[in-house]
Design an enzyme around this catalytic site. Structure first.
Site, PDB file in Angstrom:
ATOM      1  N   PHE A 145     -24.358   3.217  47.008  1.00  0.00           N
ATOM      2  CA  PHE A 145     -23.795   1.916  47.379  1.00  0.00           C
ATOM      3  C   PHE A 145     -24.927   1.024  47.862  1.00  0.00           C
ATOM      4  O   PHE A 145     -25.557   1.297  48.883  1.00  0.00           O
ATOM      5  CB  PHE A 145     -22.719   2.010  48.464  1.00  0.00           C
ATOM      6  CG  PHE A 145     -22.126   0.659  48.759  1.00  0.00           C
ATOM      7  CD1 PHE A 145     -21.124   0.140  47.952  1.00  0.00           C
ATOM      8  CD2 PHE A 145     -22.610  -0.131  49.787  1.00  0.00           C
ATOM      9  CE1 PHE A 145     -20.612  -1.140  48.180  1.00  0.00           C
ATOM     10  CE2 PHE A 145     -22.105  -1.408  50.021  1.00  0.00           C
ATOM     11  CZ  PHE A 145     -21.105  -1.911  49.219  1.00  0.00           C
ATOM     12  N   ASP A 230     -33.084   2.335  50.922  1.00  0.00           N
ATOM     13  CA  ASP A 230     -32.054   1.451  51.461  1.00  0.00           C
ATOM     14  C   ASP A 230     -31.601   1.996  52.812  1.00  0.00           C
ATOM     15  O   ASP A 230     -30.840   2.954  52.883  1.00  0.00           O
ATOM     16  CB  ASP A 230     -30.886   1.355  50.474  1.00  0.00           C
ATOM     17  CG  ASP A 230     -29.789   0.397  50.950  1.00  0.00           C
ATOM     18  OD1 ASP A 230     -29.782   0.042  52.146  1.00  0.00           O
ATOM     19  OD2 ASP A 230     -28.941   0.014  50.122  1.00  0.00           O
ATOM     20  N   LYS A 259     -27.487  -5.178  58.181  1.00  0.00           N
ATOM     21  CA  LYS A 259     -26.456  -4.777  59.143  1.00  0.00           C
ATOM     22  C   LYS A 259     -26.887  -4.898  60.615  1.00  0.00           C
ATOM     23  O   LYS A 259     -26.891  -6.003  61.135  1.00  0.00           O
ATOM     24  CB  LYS A 259     -25.948  -3.379  58.790  1.00  0.00           C
ATOM     25  CG  LYS A 259     -25.179  -3.390  57.458  1.00  0.00           C
ATOM     26  CD  LYS A 259     -24.209  -2.258  57.281  1.00  0.00           C
ATOM     27  CE  LYS A 259     -23.252  -2.559  56.124  1.00  0.00           C
ATOM     28  NZ  LYS A 259     -23.528  -1.844  54.895  1.00  0.00           N
TER      29      LYS A 259
HETATM   30  C1  LIG Z   1     -23.543  -2.428  53.540  1.00  0.00           C
HETATM   31  C2  LIG Z   1     -24.591  -1.910  52.629  1.00  0.00           C
HETATM   32  C3  LIG Z   1     -25.185  -2.741  51.667  1.00  0.00           C
HETATM   33  C4  LIG Z   1     -24.735  -4.146  51.404  1.00  0.00           C
HETATM   34  O1  LIG Z   1     -24.824  -4.973  52.519  1.00  0.00           O
HETATM   35  P1  LIG Z   1     -23.972  -6.338  52.550  1.00  0.00           P
HETATM   36  O2  LIG Z   1     -24.443  -7.010  53.800  1.00  0.00           O
HETATM   37  O3  LIG Z   1     -22.522  -5.951  52.599  1.00  0.00           O
HETATM   38  O4  LIG Z   1     -24.315  -7.087  51.319  1.00  0.00           O
HETATM   39  C5  LIG Z   1     -26.208  -2.206  50.902  1.00  0.00           C
HETATM   40  N1  LIG Z   1     -26.612  -0.937  51.055  1.00  0.00           N
HETATM   41  C6  LIG Z   1     -26.044  -0.110  51.961  1.00  0.00           C
HETATM   42  C7  LIG Z   1     -26.545   1.291  52.093  1.00  0.00           C
HETATM   43  C8  LIG Z   1     -25.011  -0.566  52.758  1.00  0.00           C
HETATM   44  O5  LIG Z   1     -24.425   0.251  53.632  1.00  0.00           O
END
Ligand SMILES: *Cc1c(COP(=O)(O)O)cnc(C)c1O
Length: 403
Positions: A145, A230, A259
């Protein structure tokens, strides 16, 4: 309990009638929050065990972060990058000092930061590694994700994320997560980068075998392939380290953050990298109107400061271990597996448990807000400011619901 249930019902009705239906939230309408606690419009109090997917690691409405927000809001909130502001430079410097990277490039949402990493890696490959412009591949993993843009959902392995949104950006190759041999076999002279979550959060708190990330790092180095990690959800203390990749003592070429960088107050994201990668960007190559805005930068500076001053990374390690230990003593016919690192724990239910959703709804009635991931996994990820007593409070309820 309350007698004015209508307040929630009316607000839910408005949202359902006038809002797009791209989410299926629990029917709790939050009006106020502080630390690990939130209150709904009827005044019911809940312990937040999702922490906005780790965007609220510092706790809701942290007084220092809110003060930074208010103070900055009264001075200047947006300049765009056409002009400079007095918060961006200090934020970049503080982040680089903390992480050991040479440069920071700010964006807003996590998906934008992932897109930025993809653009940086591709431009590096085309201008420095020598892969032709119309070629090259980024290796990604099943269950990933990385956000919701068309390019990113294009390499998702989740049918629902893709269905109806094509055609998609080429140049990505999906591999099984945690399978080093598959990565080794997939690397070619035209491999640009490996983009990976150190633990797959949305995938269900999936932890790859110990040593996997380290071997991927070594493989990437040997083949001059960039490693982009990520850390949007796993980073900033969630797993008991500042970054999850530290558990394997590696150093990625690109670290993607988001985040919790905004302390639960402002969207702010970005990538960290050294000069060889970051210097591929020249004025005009990439940008964002709100990226690096002084309001978000001031909030991020305060969010990082709070994380360090309050030892939230250590708290996550210590209480995560405690919580995981207590969960593992639960005797429940519904539990298939419990796994986690730091305060990031997934409870996978058996196939005949009837899905995680009903347990999340039952936990809500007990005053605990959780969200299922996929059909069968309950995810526990409270704000990192949580105390042992609050975990004990939650454990009583979890035990009751899973009994
Ligand atoms: C939440 C998340 C994203 C995307 O972030 P948004 O601010 O919702 O665009 C990307 N990678 C990971 C691992 C995430 O948890």
């Amino acid at each position: 309990m309350s007698t004015t249930v209508d307040a929630s019902a009316d607000l839910i009705r408005l949202e359902e009638e006038y809002g797009a239906h791209n989410y299926h939230p629990l029917d709790v309408v939050v009006e106020k929050a502080r630390g690990v606690w939130v209150w709904d419009v009827e005044g019911n109090k809940y312990l937040d065990f999702l922490a906005a997917y780790s965007a609220v690691n510092q706790g809701h409405c942290h007084p220092k972060i809110v003060a930074a927000l208010k103070e900055q809001a009264d001075r200047v909130t947006l300049t765009s990058r056409a002009f400079r502001n007095d918060q961006l430079g200090p934020l970049c410097a503080e982040l680089c000092q903390l992480t050991g990277y040479k440069r920071f490039l700010p964006m807003n949402s996590g998906a934008e930061a992932v897109e930025t990493a993809i653009k940086a890696a591709r431009k590096w490959a085309h201008t420095i590694k020598g892969i032709p412009e119309d070629r090259g591949e980024i290796l990604v993993f099943e269950g990933n994700f990385h956000g919701r843009t068309t390019t990113i959902v294009g390499f998702s392995s989740d049918e629902q994320y893709r269905k109806g949104f094509g055609p998609f950006t080429p140049g990505f190759k999906l591999l099984p997560y945690g399978d080093f041999k598959a990565v080794e076999n997939a690397v070619t002279p035209e491999t640009i980068a490996i983009l990976i979550e150190p633990i797959q959060g949305e995938g269900g708190i999936l932890i790859p075998p110990m040593g996997f990330l380290r071997r991927v790092r070594e493989l990437a180095t040997a083949n001059r392939v960039l490693l982009a990690v990520d850390e949007i959800q796993s980073g900033l203390g969630r797993t008991g380290k500042l970054f999850c990749f530290e558990h394997e003592r590696i150093r990625p070429d690109i670290v993607i953050v988001g985040k919790a960088l905004g302390g639960g107050c402002m969207p702010i994201s970005g990538i960290l990298a050294d000069d060889e990668v970051m210097d591929v960007f020249h004025p005009g190559d990439h940008g964002s109107t709100f990226g690096g805005n002084p309001l978000a930068c001031a909030v991020a500076r305060s969010a990082i400061k709070v994380l360090l001053e309050e030892n939230l990374v250590e708290n996550s390690a210590r209480l995560g271990e405690y919580f995981l230990g207590r969960l593992q003593t639960l005797k429940s016919k519904y539990i298939k597996e419990i796994r986690g690192k730091g305060l990031w724990i997934g409870v996978e239910l058996t196939a005949d448990a009837g899905g995680a959703r009903r347990f999340c709804e039952a936990l809500q009635k007990q005053g605990l807000l959780c969200k299922e991931t996929h059909v069968n996994i309950i995810r526990f990820a409270p704000p990192l400011v949580i105390t042992r007593q609050e975990i004990d409070w939650a454990m009583e309820r979890i035990a009751k619901v899973l009994a």
